[in-house]
Design a protein around this motif. Sequence first.
Motif, mmCIF file in Angstrom:
data_model
loop_
_atom_site.group_PDB
_atom_site.id
_atom_site.type_symbol
_atom_site.label_atom_id
_atom_site.label_comp_id
_atom_site.label_asym_id
_atom_site.label_seq_id
_atom_site.Cartn_x
_atom_site.Cartn_y
_atom_site.Cartn_z
ATOM 1 N N VAL A 182 12.542 2.566 -13.431
ATOM 2 C CA VAL A 182 12.782 1.136 -13.633
ATOM 3 C C VAL A 182 11.581 0.444 -12.797
ATOM 4 C CG1 VAL A 182 14.153 -0.882 -12.887
ATOM 5 C CG2 VAL A 182 15.374 1.395 -13.529
ATOM 6 N N GLY A 183 11.213 1.191 -11.883
ATOM 7 C CA GLY A 183 10.079 0.486 -11.245
ATOM 8 C C GLY A 183 8.669 0.780 -12.022
ATOM 9 N N LEU A 184 8.820 1.830 -12.908
ATOM 10 C CA LEU A 184 7.624 1.983 -13.658
ATOM 11 C C LEU A 184 7.374 1.182 -14.648
ATOM 12 C CD1 LEU A 184 5.485 4.028 -14.835
ATOM 13 C CD2 LEU A 184 7.125 5.121 -15.920
ATOM 14 N N ALA A 185 8.575 0.582 -15.147
ATOM 15 C CA ALA A 185 8.433 -0.725 -16.255
ATOM 16 C C ALA A 185 7.789 -1.789 -15.564
ATOM 17 C CB ALA A 185 9.899 -0.915 -16.896
ATOM 18 N N ALA A 186 8.283 -2.086 -14.456
ATOM 19 C CA ALA A 186 7.677 -3.160 -13.517
ATOM 20 C C ALA A 186 6.179 -3.195 -13.161
ATOM 21 C CB ALA A 186 8.578 -3.479 -12.309
ATOM 22 N N VAL A 187 5.800 -1.845 -12.972
ATOM 23 C CA VAL A 187 4.510 -1.619 -12.458
ATOM 24 C C VAL A 187 3.644 -1.996 -13.605
ATOM 25 C CG1 VAL A 187 2.910 0.081 -11.798
ATOM 26 C CG2 VAL A 187 4.767 -0.274 -10.677
ATOM 27 N N GLN A 188 4.268 -1.824 -15.056
ATOM 28 C CA GLN A 188 3.035 -2.094 -16.227
ATOM 29 C C GLN A 188 2.987 -3.652 -16.133
ATOM 30 O OE1 GLN A 188 4.579 -0.376 -19.501
ATOM 31 N NE2 GLN A 188 4.896 1.691 -18.442
ATOM 32 N N ARG A 189 3.865 -4.364 -15.639
ATOM 33 C CA ARG A 189 3.674 -6.061 -15.505
ATOM 34 C C ARG A 189 2.990 -6.211 -14.442
ATOM 35 N NH1 ARG A 189 3.259 -9.250 -19.117
ATOM 36 N NH2 ARG A 189 4.893 -10.834 -18.461
ATOM 37 N N GLY A 190 2.490 -5.441 -13.291
ATOM 38 C CA GLY A 190 2.111 -5.643 -12.068
ATOM 39 C C GLY A 190 3.045 -6.096 -10.978
ATOM 40 N N ARG A 191 4.173 -5.503 -11.289
ATOM 41 C CA ARG A 191 5.232 -6.187 -10.232
ATOM 42 C C ARG A 191 5.705 -4.682 -9.435
ATOM 43 N NH1 ARG A 191 7.590 -11.136 -11.108
ATOM 44 N NH2 ARG A 191 8.057 -10.965 -8.889
ATOM 45 N N LEU A 192 6.082 -4.902 -8.320
ATOM 46 C CA LEU A 192 6.729 -3.922 -7.290
ATOM 47 C C LEU A 192 8.206 -4.451 -7.034
ATOM 48 C CD1 LEU A 192 3.969 -3.299 -4.686
ATOM 49 C CD2 LEU A 192 4.454 -2.151 -6.827
ATOM 50 N N VAL A 193 9.100 -3.799 -7.478
ATOM 51 C CA VAL A 193 10.607 -4.133 -7.361
ATOM 52 C C VAL A 193 11.281 -3.789 -5.958
ATOM 53 C CG1 VAL A 193 12.997 -4.067 -8.199
ATOM 54 C CG2 VAL A 193 10.858 -3.954 -9.951
ATOM 55 N N ARG B 269 0.923 -1.139 0.035
ATOM 56 C CA ARG B 269 -0.006 -0.020 0.027
ATOM 57 C C ARG B 269 0.885 1.050 0.051
ATOM 58 N NH1 ARG B 269 -2.474 -0.717 4.538
ATOM 59 N NH2 ARG B 269 -3.961 -1.973 3.707
ATOM 60 N N THR B 270 1.844 1.251 0.806
ATOM 61 C CA THR B 270 2.791 2.278 0.756
ATOM 62 C C THR B 270 3.435 2.411 -0.466
ATOM 63 O OG1 THR B 270 3.349 2.069 3.167
ATOM 64 C CG2 THR B 270 4.776 3.324 1.859
ATOM 65 N N TYR B 271 3.941 1.286 -1.172
ATOM 66 C CA TYR B 271 4.645 1.594 -2.535
ATOM 67 C C TYR B 271 3.806 1.949 -3.319
ATOM 68 C CZ TYR B 271 8.530 -0.266 -5.161
ATOM 69 O OH TYR B 271 9.509 -0.604 -6.202
ATOM 70 N N ARG B 272 2.477 1.601 -3.526
ATOM 71 C CA ARG B 272 1.585 2.256 -4.445
ATOM 72 C C ARG B 272 1.273 3.688 -4.330
ATOM 73 N NH1 ARG B 272 -0.158 -3.086 -4.134
ATOM 74 N NH2 ARG B 272 0.012 -4.405 -5.968
ATOM 75 N N TRP B 273 1.328 4.285 -3.021
ATOM 76 C CA TRP B 273 1.088 5.556 -2.646
ATOM 77 C C TRP B 273 2.162 6.259 -3.267
ATOM 78 C CZ3 TRP B 273 4.138 8.591 0.887
ATOM 79 C CH2 TRP B 273 3.240 9.785 0.865
ATOM 80 N N VAL B 274 3.662 5.586 -3.096
ATOM 81 C CA VAL B 274 4.760 6.243 -3.585
ATOM 82 C C VAL B 274 4.617 6.391 -5.255
ATOM 83 C CG1 VAL B 274 7.252 6.148 -3.700
ATOM 84 C CG2 VAL B 274 5.992 5.855 -1.669
ATOM 85 N N ILE B 275 4.000 5.449 -5.695
ATOM 86 C CA ILE B 275 4.179 5.387 -7.477
ATOM 87 C C ILE B 275 3.129 6.361 -7.701
ATOM 88 C CG2 ILE B 275 3.179 4.011 -9.095
ATOM 89 C CD1 ILE B 275 4.177 1.498 -7.496
ATOM 90 N N ARG B 276 1.989 6.763 -7.055
ATOM 91 C CA ARG B 276 1.157 7.716 -7.507
ATOM 92 C C ARG B 276 1.630 9.242 -7.449
ATOM 93 N NH1 ARG B 276 -2.911 4.328 -4.834
ATOM 94 N NH2 ARG B 276 -2.534 5.446 -2.601
ATOM 95 N N LEU B 277 2.494 9.313 -6.325
ATOM 96 C CA LEU B 277 3.382 10.832 -6.307
ATOM 97 C C LEU B 277 4.431 10.624 -7.182
ATOM 98 C CD1 LEU B 277 4.174 10.640 -2.287
ATOM 99 C CD2 LEU B 277 2.606 12.117 -3.603
ATOM 100 N N CYS B 278 5.162 9.785 -7.681
ATOM 101 C CA CYS B 278 6.023 9.758 -8.733
ATOM 102 C C CYS B 278 5.418 10.367 -9.886
ATOM 103 C CB CYS B 278 6.670 8.366 -8.848
ATOM 104 S SG CYS B 278 7.932 7.863 -7.591
ATOM 105 N N ARG B 279 3.949 9.504 -10.315
ATOM 106 C CA ARG B 279 3.454 9.907 -11.408
ATOM 107 C C ARG B 279 3.165 11.253 -11.449
ATOM 108 N NH1 ARG B 279 -0.022 4.028 -11.937
ATOM 109 N NH2 ARG B 279 1.685 3.271 -13.248
ATOM 110 N N VAL B 280 2.947 12.174 -10.519
ATOM 111 C CA VAL B 280 2.308 13.329 -10.485
ATOM 112 C C VAL B 280 3.769 14.196 -10.733
ATOM 113 C CG1 VAL B 280 1.909 15.166 -8.623
ATOM 114 C CG2 VAL B 280 0.518 12.993 -8.670
ATOM 115 N N LEU B 281 5.019 13.692 -10.159
ATOM 116 C CA LEU B 281 5.970 14.395 -10.443
ATOM 117 C C LEU B 281 6.382 14.440 -11.847
ATOM 118 C CD1 LEU B 281 8.632 15.737 -9.562
ATOM 119 C CD2 LEU B 281 9.628 13.371 -9.238
#
Length: 273
Positions: A73-84, A24-36
């Motif tokens: 790098v994590g963004l590419a993994a997220v597209q495959r449903g993975r959290l690195v 849950r924390t990881y996905r919250w950080v991903i959302r912040l990255c996308r805003v950035l």
Amino acid sequence: MPDLTALDRAVLDRTARDRTARDRTYRWVIRLCRVLFRALGLRIEVSGVEHLPSTGPVVVAANHSSFLDFMFVGLAAVQRGRLVRFMAKESVFRSRLSGPLMRAMAHVPVDRAHGELAARQALRALRAGEAVGVYPEATIGRAFVVKDAEDFRRGAAYLALATGAPLVPVAHWGIHRIFTVDRRYSLRRGKAVEVVVGAPLVPLPGEDADALTLRLHDRLRVMVDELVERYPQPPTDPARAWWWPATLGGAAPALVDARVLDVAAVRRVDARR
């Protein structure tokens, strides 16, 4: 399946809760990255994600040119449903700002003086079916191309050989233009960033960590060189562009000079510890 004891069930329940919390924390950080990314107007292109397994253990090995590499790098993994779960230097975990987040996302701290501790933690993550991210170059390179083979660490190959996990190379270029070492950064909008996921490297019969590391190095070097060659925003005056490789007439230091600068920077950090 044998009957679970109350203790077994309690351990499994706690493990599941812990994983849910960190994800849950990881996905919250991903959302912040996308805003950035949107705020900076980045032109991000990601390709080859089909090479990254959508389930099971995997070692992701990427080049290292910026403090922000892990986001892309994590963004590419997220597209495959993975959290690195990235292996990162221990000092990042001591920071009041990044430390709590790094721990909450279950990334792996690496202390150069005690690398075996990080290796054991990474092995546990892989055996639990996680994706583990490794930077074989260890430190950010100032030449902005892949370092020489002698500066590549064997950790990624060792993890892959020890667990049978696929070793997936990921190359990127352009991230260093946003924020990198020596206080180099730019908030100018519209920079191009490209990330490419390569086909997994399969160990050959009898291949050891040294040989597999050399193959990983050669693959990443080719991938990064190809990204540079087709970069859509080359500088108008390469000789004045600090971020453009010396091999193409840029102002970035050549590999041999960058190595001297990289070693000196590590020594300064060690002296402050």
